[in-house]
Design an enzyme around this catalytic site. Structure first.
Site, PDB file in Angstrom:
ATOM      1  N   ASN A   9      -4.592   3.322  -4.006  1.00 13.68           N
ATOM      2  CA  ASN A   9      -5.725   4.136  -4.429  1.00 13.68           C
ATOM      3  C   ASN A   9      -5.288   5.346  -5.266  1.00 13.68           C
ATOM      4  O   ASN A   9      -6.100   5.938  -5.976  1.00 13.68           O
ATOM      5  CB  ASN A   9      -6.471   4.669  -3.199  1.00 13.68           C
ATOM      6  CG  ASN A   9      -7.433   3.647  -2.589  1.00 13.68           C
ATOM      7  OD1 ASN A   9      -7.829   2.684  -3.243  1.00 13.68           O
ATOM      8  ND2 ASN A   9      -7.806   3.860  -1.337  1.00 13.68           N
ATOM      9  N   ASP A  27       0.858  -1.169   0.000  1.00 12.66           N
ATOM     10  CA  ASP A  27       0.000   0.000   0.000  1.00 12.66           C
ATOM     11  C   ASP A  27       0.907   1.235   0.000  1.00 12.66           C
ATOM     12  O   ASP A  27       2.042   1.178   0.509  1.00 12.66           O
ATOM     13  CB  ASP A  27      -0.879  -0.007   1.253  1.00 12.66           C
ATOM     14  CG  ASP A  27      -1.589   1.309   1.456  1.00 12.66           C
ATOM     15  OD1 ASP A  27      -2.313   1.741   0.531  1.00 12.66           O
ATOM     16  OD2 ASP A  27      -1.410   1.920   2.533  1.00 12.66           O
ATOM     17  N   TYR A  65      -0.210   4.994   0.666  1.00 17.20           N
ATOM     18  CA  TYR A  65      -0.482   6.081   1.612  1.00 17.20           C
ATOM     19  C   TYR A  65      -0.702   5.553   3.011  1.00 17.20           C
ATOM     20  O   TYR A  65      -1.644   4.812   3.267  1.00 17.20           O
ATOM     21  CB  TYR A  65      -1.669   6.905   1.124  1.00 17.20           C
ATOM     22  CG  TYR A  65      -1.400   7.473  -0.259  1.00 17.20           C
ATOM     23  CD1 TYR A  65      -0.425   8.448  -0.435  1.00 17.20           C
ATOM     24  CD2 TYR A  65      -2.048   6.971  -1.383  1.00 17.20           C
ATOM     25  CE1 TYR A  65      -0.128   8.944  -1.694  1.00 17.20           C
ATOM     26  CE2 TYR A  65      -1.765   7.463  -2.645  1.00 17.20           C
ATOM     27  CZ  TYR A  65      -0.802   8.442  -2.792  1.00 17.20           C
ATOM     28  OH  TYR A  65      -0.499   8.920  -4.037  1.00 17.20           O
TER      29      TYR A  65
END
Lengths: 222, 222
Positions: free
Chosen positions: B118, B9, B11
Site C-alpha cells: 500500500n 507485503d 508493513y
C-alpha cells in the site's frame, strides 16, 4: 434544511449494537464489553474486505463469522448454543433511548423515513418490529439487494432509487462517522450522531451536521 | 512448492509498524503501544473506505491522517513537530529480526523477490534501503500506481503484470491475515506469517501456508 426523506443507518444508529453486552457478560463475566467491541470491529472489517474483493456474504453470516473470530481472539470458549444466543440478540437490539420519540416526531411532521442498512431484510424487519419502529418507517433498504456493503456507491444508491428524489434532497443519519462520511461523499445531506464524542474521521470531508443524540437532528432536518 | 517469484507485503510483514512504539512512548509515556495500535487500525480502515468509495489518497497522506485521528482519540496532544517525527519513522521502520536473512537465503537460491504494498514508492524505497533489503528485491510494486488499496483486485494484479507469470505461479506473503486472504482470493500462492498467534479470519478461505516467523516460509516456497 427541508429534505424529501430521511434515511437512517440501523446498527449503531437506530439500534445499539452494544446492547448485547449484558448477554455477553452473563456468558463471560468481566469480558462482555471487550467481546462486543472486538465483535463489532471485525464485523465492519469483514464487510469492507468482502466488498473490496467482490466476495459478498450476507450480514447474518458476516456477523456470525465476526463473533467466532472475536471469541477466539479473546480466548473465550463459545459453544454453538451461546453463539446462537448472541447472534439472535441482533434480531432484537435495543434502540437508543430517544430514538422512537424522535422518529415519531419526524413522522408526525409528515417526513418520509427509512433505513438504509448493511443488515438483511429479515434482520432489519425483526429489529424494527422489536424496537416498536416498524410503523414509522416507510423504506426498509438492505444492501443485500445489491450484494455490496457501505461505503460502496451501489449501497448508497438504494436511497434515491427508493425515495424517487435526487440524493441531494435526501437526509442520511448515522452514528458511525465513516458511514456519515461515505454518504456525504455520495451526495446525501448528512448528519452524524456522535454519541461517543469520537474524533472526526480524517477523510477530507465532514458530515453536514453533527449532534450527540438523535434528538439533535430534529432542528437540522425540519 | 516452487514458484516463479515471491512477493511480500511491506508493513507488518517486512517492516514492523509497531517499531514506532519507542518514539511514541518517548512523547507520551505509558501510551506508546495504545497509540501505535489505534494509528495502525485507523490507517487500514481509511485505505478500505477510500477504495470502496473511489476516494484515493496516497499512503503517506492516509498514514498521517490516521495518526492525527489516533492522537485525538487518545487525547494525546500532537504538535506539528511530533506529528512529523512519528510519520518520518515510517521511512525507516525496523524489519523483523529474521527478515533480512530469510530474504538473503531466498535470493541466494535464485528466487525473484518483490514487495507489493500500500505504501508509496518513496516510502517503500526508503524503508527497503533503511532495512538493508533493497538489493534483495527485484520488484517494488506500489498500489499508488493504480490508486486502489488492497484487497482491491487492481492492487493484487500488479504482481502478475510485473513478474510476467500467472498469479497461480507467484507466492505472496503477509503477516496481515486479511491481506493473505485477499491474495488467496485473487489466486496467489499465499503464506500467512502469523506472528501474533492471531485467530484465522473467517472469510471462507485460508492462506495456503501459515507460520510464526518469516523463516517458516523457506520450506514452503523452496
Amino acid at each position: 434544511m427541508r429534505v424529501k426523506a430521511v434515511l437512517f443507518d440501523a446498527y449503531g444508529t437506530l439500534f445499539d449494537v452494544h446492547s448485547v453486552v449484558a448477554l455477553a457478560e452473563s456468558f463471560f463475566p468481566g469480558r462482555g464489553a471487550a467481546l462486543s467491541q472486538a465483535w463489532r470491529g471485525r464485523q465492519l472489517e469483514y464487510t469492507w474486505l468482502r466488498t473490496l474483493s467482490g466476495r459478498y456474504r450476507d450480514f447474518w453470516q458476516v456477523t456470525g463469522d465476526a463473533l467466532s473470530w472475536a471469541c477466539e481472539s479473546l480466548a473465550l470458549p463459545l459453544s454453538a448454543d451461546r453463539h446462537a444466543q448472541l447472534l439472535d440478540a441482533y434480531l432484537r437490539l435495543e434502540p437508543f433511548p430517544e430514538n422512537v420519540d424522535v422518529l415519531s416526531r419526524l413522522h408526525g411532521k409528515g417526513m418520509i423515513l427509512g433505513t438504509l442498512s448493511n443488515g438483511t431484510m429479515a434482520m432489519l424487519e425483526s429489529a424494527l418490529a422489536s424496537a416498536g419502529m416498524r410503523d414509522l418507517v416507510t423504506h426498509v433498504l438492505s444492501v443485500d439487494s445489491v450484494g455490496r456493503y457501505k461505503t460502496d456507491a451501489a449501497a448508497y444508491a438504494l436511497g434515491p432509487a427508493a425515495v424517487g428524489a435526487p440524493v441531494g434532497e435526501i437526509g442520511f443519519v448515522s452514528s458511525n462517522c465513516w458511514d456519515a462520511i461515505g454518504a456525504t461523499w455520495f451526495g446525501y445531506r448528512t448528519f452524524w450522531v456522535n454519541r461517543a464524542n469520537a474524533p472526526l474521521d480524517r477523510l477530507d470531508v465532514k458530515p453536514g451536521g453533527t449532534g450527540s443524540t438523535l434528538r439533535d437532528l430534529l432542528q437540522f432536518f425540519t
